[in-house]
Design a protein around this motif. Structure first.
Motif, short mmCIF file in Angstrom:
data_model
loop_
_atom_site.label_atom_id
_atom_site.label_comp_id
_atom_site.label_asym_id
_atom_site.label_seq_id
_atom_site.Cartn_x
_atom_site.Cartn_y
_atom_site.Cartn_z
N LEU A 1 0.34 -1.37 0.35
CA LEU A 1 -0.05 0.00 0.02
C LEU A 1 0.39 1.30 0.26
O LEU A 1 0.39 2.09 -0.06
N HIS B 1 -10.40 -0.90 -6.17
CA HIS B 1 -11.05 -1.00 -4.50
C HIS B 1 -12.10 -0.07 -4.82
O HIS B 1 -11.73 0.84 -4.98
N GLU C 1 -3.42 -1.97 -4.26
CA GLU C 1 -5.02 -1.03 -4.95
C GLU C 1 -5.29 0.04 -5.11
O GLU C 1 -5.03 0.65 -4.27
N HIS D 1 -4.65 3.10 -1.84
CA HIS D 1 -5.13 2.93 -1.64
C HIS D 1 -6.26 4.43 -1.51
O HIS D 1 -5.56 5.37 -1.06
#
Length: 277
Positions: free
Chosen positions: A55, A146, A110, A80
Motif C-alpha cells: 500500500l 478497490h 489496490e 489506497h
C-alpha cells in the motif's frame, strides 16, 4: 465437553495444488510472528500463487526482504484511496521507479474510491485514482480496483480513462458493486470473490455470481480481513481462500477441484505469471 466448535483447516478440503489467492495483505501486523506457518498452511491447502498487496513504496521496500523466502508470492503496489492525502509528485515518481526496477510487481493496485470511510475527501481520491490509472497505462500494467460504496463513480472514471476492455480486476466484489455487475462484466473486467460470499446472508447474490464468465473469476482473502465460513470473525489467511472456492463451486454446480484450479489459472494468466502445474 467444550462448547466451542472445532474449525477445520483448509487442507482437509483436499484440493489439488494449483489454486490462487489473488489478494492478501501479508505484511499486516497480524502475521508478524507467524508468516512462515501461514505460508506452510497455504501450500498444504493447495495454493500455488498468492498476491501480496503493498500500500506504499515504503511497504514495498520492506517487503523485498520479508517475502524473499516465498517464491509463490507475486506483488501489487498502489496507493489506497483512503491514503490519497499522502500523494505527492514524489509518490508517483517512486511508484514508477519501483515498477521499472522490480518485475515481481505485477499490477497497480489496490486503487480506486472509498466513500465508506471519511479519511479522505472524494475529490482528492478521484484525482489520485486517475493519476494511478494513467500510470498503469504508461507502465502497461493491469489494475486492481478497490471500490466501496462508490461503484457507480468508480465505473464512470474507469470508462472516461479508457479502461473498457483493459486488464482490470475488481477486487473484493461488494454488495454495492453487485448492482453494477452486468456493467463490470460487459466492460470486459475480471472479478474476485471474497470470503463473505460464504455467509448465509450472501445467498441472495448467488444468481448474480453465476453470471461471471468462468475465464474472468478469481477468489481472494483480502486477509487478515473478511474470513470465510467456518472461520468468520477470525484472522483470515491465504489458505482460507479454499473455503470460498468450494462454496462458489457449489453455487456454480462445479466440481470444487476443477473450480479451484480454474481460479488459479485465471489469476496467473491475468497477472502474467507462469503456469505452475
Amino acid at each position: 465437553m467444550s462448547k466451542h466448535k472445532k474449525r477445520p483447516f483448509a487442507n482437509t478440503l483436499e484440493l489439488p495444488f494449483g489454486g490462487a489467492d489473488s489478494h492478501a495483505h501479508l505484511d499486516s501486523e497480524e502475521f508478524r510472528n507467524c508468516l512462515a506457518d501461514v505460508m506452510d498452511r497455504a501450500r498444504a491447502a493447495g495454493l500455488a500463487s498468492v498476491g501480496q498487496v503493498y500500500l506504499s513504496p515504503e511497504a514495498w521496500e520492506k517487503g523485498k526482504t520479508l517475502f524473499a523466502p516465498y517464491p509463490e508470492l507475486f506483488f501489487l503496489l498502489g496507493i489506497h484511496p483512503c491514503d490519497a492525502l499522502k500523494w505527492t509528485d514524489e509518490t508517483e515518481k517512486r511508484l514508477r521507479e519501483a515498477f521499472l526496477s522490480d518485475e515481481t510487481l505485477r499490477a497497480v493496485g489496490e486503487i480506486g474510491l472509498d466513500f465508506y470511510w471519511r479519511d479522505c475527501p472524494h475529490d482528492i481520491q478521484k484525482d489520485v485514482f486517475r493519476k494511478q490509472l494513467r500510470l498503469s497505462i504508461d507502465l502497461d500494467k493491469p489494475v486492481v480496483i478497490h471500490s466501496r460504496d462508490a461503484a457507480e463513480e468508480t465505473i464512470r472514471i474507469l470508462e472516461e480513462e479508457g479502461f473498457v476492455g483493459r486488464a482490470l480486476l475488481w477486487h473484493c466484489l461488494s454488495s454495492d458493486a453487485m448492482e453494477y455487475l452486468t456493467k463490470i462484466i460487459a466492460n470486459g473486467w475480471h472479478v474476485s470473490i471474497p470470503g463473505p460470499y460464504t455467509y448465509r446472508s450472501s445467498q441472495i447474490y448467488d444468481e448474480a455470481v453465476a453470471t461471471i464468465p468462468h475465464d474472468r473469476i478469481m477468489v481472494e482473502t483480502d486477509c487478515p480481513y473478511l474470513a470465510p465460513e467456518p472461520w468468520r470473525g477470525k484472522i483470515n489467511e491465504p489458505s482460507f481462500s479454499a473455503f470460498t472456492a468450494v462454496h462458489i463451486a457449489h453455487v456454480l454446480h462445479m466440481d470444487p477441484k476443477d473450480f479451484w484450479l480454474l481460479c488459479g489459472r485465471n489469476t496467473r494468466k491475468f497477472f502474467g505469471l507462469p503456469e505452475c502445474c
